[in-house]
Design a protein around this motif. Sequence first.
Motif, PDB file in Angstrom:
ATOM      1  N   GLU A  11      30.156  55.615  21.836  1.00  0.00           N
ATOM      2  CA  GLU A  11      31.197  54.776  20.924  1.00  0.00           C
ATOM      3  C   GLU A  11      32.898  54.895  21.451  1.00  0.00           C
ATOM      4  O   GLU A  11      33.028  55.901  21.709  1.00  0.00           O
ATOM      5  CB  GLU A  11      31.162  54.819  19.539  1.00  0.00           C
ATOM      6  CG  GLU A  11      31.454  55.971  18.900  1.00  0.00           C
ATOM      7  CD  GLU A  11      31.387  55.946  17.131  1.00  0.00           C
ATOM      8  OE1 GLU A  11      30.963  54.889  16.784  1.00  0.00           O
ATOM      9  OE2 GLU A  11      31.593  57.041  16.832  1.00  0.00           O
ATOM     10  N   GLN A  12      33.660  53.679  21.304  1.00  0.00           N
ATOM     11  CA  GLN A  12      34.941  53.943  21.083  1.00  0.00           C
ATOM     12  C   GLN A  12      35.358  53.371  19.664  1.00  0.00           C
ATOM     13  O   GLN A  12      34.650  52.456  19.348  1.00  0.00           O
ATOM     14  CB  GLN A  12      35.696  53.339  22.128  1.00  0.00           C
ATOM     15  CG  GLN A  12      35.373  53.899  23.694  1.00  0.00           C
ATOM     16  CD  GLN A  12      36.261  53.073  24.555  1.00  0.00           C
ATOM     17  OE1 GLN A  12      37.147  52.309  24.381  1.00  0.00           O
ATOM     18  NE2 GLN A  12      36.176  53.596  25.892  1.00  0.00           N
ATOM     19  N   PRO A  15      41.238  51.032  20.656  1.00  0.00           N
ATOM     20  CA  PRO A  15      41.526  50.623  22.103  1.00  0.00           C
ATOM     21  C   PRO A  15      42.105  51.687  22.639  1.00  0.00           C
ATOM     22  O   PRO A  15      41.998  51.745  24.061  1.00  0.00           O
ATOM     23  CB  PRO A  15      42.303  49.383  21.937  1.00  0.00           C
ATOM     24  CG  PRO A  15      42.236  48.814  20.537  1.00  0.00           C
ATOM     25  CD  PRO A  15      41.684  49.804  19.723  1.00  0.00           C
ATOM     26  N   ALA A  16      42.721  52.468  22.257  1.00  0.00           N
ATOM     27  CA  ALA A  16      43.697  53.654  22.599  1.00  0.00           C
ATOM     28  C   ALA A  16      42.572  54.610  23.259  1.00  0.00           C
ATOM     29  O   ALA A  16      43.064  55.664  24.137  1.00  0.00           O
ATOM     30  CB  ALA A  16      44.458  54.316  21.664  1.00  0.00           C
ATOM     31  N   ASP A  17      41.053  54.492  22.944  1.00  0.00           N
ATOM     32  CA  ASP A  17      40.410  55.497  23.496  1.00  0.00           C
ATOM     33  C   ASP A  17      40.129  55.230  24.840  1.00  0.00           C
ATOM     34  O   ASP A  17      39.432  56.189  25.709  1.00  0.00           O
ATOM     35  CB  ASP A  17      38.899  55.547  22.688  1.00  0.00           C
ATOM     36  CG  ASP A  17      39.115  55.912  21.290  1.00  0.00           C
ATOM     37  OD1 ASP A  17      40.063  56.612  21.083  1.00  0.00           O
ATOM     38  OD2 ASP A  17      38.057  55.540  20.504  1.00  0.00           O
ATOM     39  N   TYR A 161      30.667  56.396  31.442  1.00  0.00           N
ATOM     40  CA  TYR A 161      31.054  55.765  30.281  1.00  0.00           C
ATOM     41  C   TYR A 161      32.036  56.876  29.698  1.00  0.00           C
ATOM     42  O   TYR A 161      32.804  56.662  29.092  1.00  0.00           O
ATOM     43  CB  TYR A 161      29.741  55.869  29.508  1.00  0.00           C
ATOM     44  CG  TYR A 161      28.919  54.735  30.013  1.00  0.00           C
ATOM     45  CD1 TYR A 161      29.425  53.273  29.917  1.00  0.00           C
ATOM     46  CD2 TYR A 161      27.471  55.130  29.858  1.00  0.00           C
ATOM     47  CE1 TYR A 161      28.572  52.354  30.466  1.00  0.00           C
ATOM     48  CE2 TYR A 161      26.717  53.943  30.339  1.00  0.00           C
ATOM     49  CZ  TYR A 161      27.176  52.476  30.697  1.00  0.00           C
ATOM     50  OH  TYR A 161      26.475  51.339  30.814  1.00  0.00           O
ATOM     51  N   GLN A 162      31.685  58.312  29.845  1.00  0.00           N
ATOM     52  CA  GLN A 162      32.449  59.348  29.354  1.00  0.00           C
ATOM     53  C   GLN A 162      34.103  59.354  29.846  1.00  0.00           C
ATOM     54  O   GLN A 162      34.779  59.484  29.296  1.00  0.00           O
ATOM     55  CB  GLN A 162      31.707  60.608  29.519  1.00  0.00           C
ATOM     56  CG  GLN A 162      30.747  60.739  28.616  1.00  0.00           C
ATOM     57  CD  GLN A 162      29.792  62.131  28.717  1.00  0.00           C
ATOM     58  OE1 GLN A 162      29.705  62.765  29.736  1.00  0.00           O
ATOM     59  NE2 GLN A 162      29.452  62.514  27.411  1.00  0.00           N
ATOM     60  N   PHE A 166      34.422  57.251  26.317  1.00  0.00           N
ATOM     61  CA  PHE A 166      33.253  56.918  25.207  1.00  0.00           C
ATOM     62  C   PHE A 166      33.062  57.990  24.744  1.00  0.00           C
ATOM     63  O   PHE A 166      32.741  59.414  25.453  1.00  0.00           O
ATOM     64  CB  PHE A 166      32.001  56.269  25.776  1.00  0.00           C
ATOM     65  CG  PHE A 166      32.251  54.639  25.832  1.00  0.00           C
ATOM     66  CD1 PHE A 166      31.809  53.613  24.545  1.00  0.00           C
ATOM     67  CD2 PHE A 166      32.629  53.958  27.005  1.00  0.00           C
ATOM     68  CE1 PHE A 166      32.237  52.464  24.814  1.00  0.00           C
ATOM     69  CE2 PHE A 166      32.999  52.552  26.963  1.00  0.00           C
ATOM     70  CZ  PHE A 166      32.590  51.971  25.828  1.00  0.00           C
ATOM     71  N   ARG A 167      32.688  58.459  23.478  1.00  0.00           N
ATOM     72  CA  ARG A 167      32.234  59.739  22.817  1.00  0.00           C
ATOM     73  C   ARG A 167      30.796  59.218  22.344  1.00  0.00           C
ATOM     74  O   ARG A 167      30.372  58.558  21.819  1.00  0.00           O
ATOM     75  CB  ARG A 167      32.906  59.896  21.821  1.00  0.00           C
ATOM     76  CG  ARG A 167      34.471  60.345  21.996  1.00  0.00           C
ATOM     77  CD  ARG A 167      35.233  60.672  20.679  1.00  0.00           C
ATOM     78  NE  ARG A 167      35.239  59.725  19.968  1.00  0.00           N
ATOM     79  CZ  ARG A 167      36.031  58.702  19.788  1.00  0.00           C
ATOM     80  NH1 ARG A 167      37.073  58.433  20.723  1.00  0.00           N
ATOM     81  NH2 ARG A 167      35.881  57.752  18.703  1.00  0.00           N
ATOM     82  N   LEU A 168      29.899  60.528  22.543  1.00  0.00           N
ATOM     83  CA  LEU A 168      28.542  60.681  22.153  1.00  0.00           C
ATOM     84  C   LEU A 168      28.500  60.776  20.616  1.00  0.00           C
ATOM     85  O   LEU A 168      29.086  61.491  20.080  1.00  0.00           O
ATOM     86  CB  LEU A 168      27.960  61.751  22.842  1.00  0.00           C
ATOM     87  CG  LEU A 168      26.452  61.997  22.582  1.00  0.00           C
ATOM     88  CD1 LEU A 168      25.456  60.784  22.995  1.00  0.00           C
ATOM     89  CD2 LEU A 168      26.020  63.260  23.123  1.00  0.00           C
ATOM     90  N   TYR A 169      27.817  60.047  19.930  1.00  0.00           N
ATOM     91  CA  TYR A 169      27.502  60.062  18.736  1.00  0.00           C
ATOM     92  C   TYR A 169      26.238  60.079  18.007  1.00  0.00           C
ATOM     93  O   TYR A 169      25.770  60.651  16.906  1.00  0.00           O
ATOM     94  CB  TYR A 169      28.472  58.938  17.799  1.00  0.00           C
ATOM     95  CG  TYR A 169      27.636  57.629  17.814  1.00  0.00           C
ATOM     96  CD1 TYR A 169      26.544  57.198  16.876  1.00  0.00           C
ATOM     97  CD2 TYR A 169      27.839  56.703  18.745  1.00  0.00           C
ATOM     98  CE1 TYR A 169      26.067  56.112  17.095  1.00  0.00           C
ATOM     99  CE2 TYR A 169      27.366  55.632  18.947  1.00  0.00           C
ATOM    100  CZ  TYR A 169      26.544  55.063  17.951  1.00  0.00           C
ATOM    101  OH  TYR A 169      25.787  53.825  18.022  1.00  0.00           O
ATOM    102  N   GLU A 170      25.236  59.923  19.130  1.00  0.00           N
ATOM    103  CA  GLU A 170      23.689  59.979  18.637  1.00  0.00           C
ATOM    104  C   GLU A 170      22.719  60.346  19.975  1.00  0.00           C
ATOM    105  O   GLU A 170      23.237  59.712  21.146  1.00  0.00           O
ATOM    106  CB  GLU A 170      23.209  58.857  17.791  1.00  0.00           C
ATOM    107  CG  GLU A 170      21.681  58.933  17.399  1.00  0.00           C
ATOM    108  CD  GLU A 170      21.466  57.631  16.596  1.00  0.00           C
ATOM    109  OE1 GLU A 170      20.128  57.662  16.178  1.00  0.00           O
ATOM    110  OE2 GLU A 170      22.312  56.801  16.460  1.00  0.00           O
ATOM    111  N   THR A 171      21.877  61.025  19.785  1.00  0.00           N
ATOM    112  CA  THR A 171      21.038  61.287  20.850  1.00  0.00           C
ATOM    113  C   THR A 171      19.390  61.184  20.347  1.00  0.00           C
ATOM    114  O   THR A 171      19.227  61.802  19.093  1.00  0.00           O
ATOM    115  CB  THR A 171      20.905  62.525  21.493  1.00  0.00           C
ATOM    116  OG1 THR A 171      22.322  62.697  22.214  1.00  0.00           O
ATOM    117  CG2 THR A 171      20.134  62.808  22.432  1.00  0.00           C
ATOM    118  N   THR A 172      18.654  60.407  20.875  1.00  0.00           N
ATOM    119  CA  THR A 172      17.047  60.354  20.460  1.00  0.00           C
ATOM    120  C   THR A 172      16.623  60.514  21.655  1.00  0.00           C
ATOM    121  O   THR A 172      16.627  60.196  22.687  1.00  0.00           O
ATOM    122  CB  THR A 172      16.902  58.917  20.003  1.00  0.00           C
ATOM    123  OG1 THR A 172      17.108  58.058  20.835  1.00  0.00           O
ATOM    124  CG2 THR A 172      17.729  58.787  18.586  1.00  0.00           C
TER     125      THR A 172
END
Length: 199
Positions: A11-12, A15-17, A161-162, A166-172
């Motif tokens: 996610e971001q 917009p500054a991300d 993406y990274q 974009f930052r990782l917030y969940e892994t399944t």
Amino acid sequence: MSISVTTWHLEQTSPADLFPAQAPPAEQGVRIVRAEVPSPEFSRFLYTAVGGDIRWTDRLTWPYAQWAEFLGRPGTETWVAYEHGTPAGFVELAAEADGSVEITYFGLIPAFRGRRIGGHLLTYGVERAWDLAERWPGRAPAKRVWLHTCSKDGPHAMANYQRRGFRLYETTVTEEDEIPAPGPWPGAGPLTAGHTAGE
């Protein structure tokens, strides 16, 4: 036969991300245009052309009416990259009631991968996700842009993406039946090995 599939949610939240990618040189003739008229035929073409070699299969069984209903929802957009007039890839956005905008699909047709289009298209798609409300009267500004990718996707997708912030917030991790890559149309078979979506 089943395989383990890892899914990463990213996610971001501003917009500054976004870290923009450099655009391809002008002589490459790359432009990005919104497909403003919902077209199940065109969207299914993009879906199968981009995802045929990387096991995009969840929409292959959608009937025409389901495509039309999805594409016709307010806040759903398809942005298409062209190189000298030929479709090269697409990014699909879907606004949600909670102020999130999902990048539901993103990728390039195999022949256009490795040509400095992917990062540019993703950058443009993220920018359009953040300003999506400006094109849909009455919709609140986006609070979050998110997407998911998985281990069945191309090996460069996660890094792209990274790099865009974009930052990782969940892994399944789930077990799924192994499905051969269907190719872009029945009988075409998988495309050239080594090409990956969004590269």
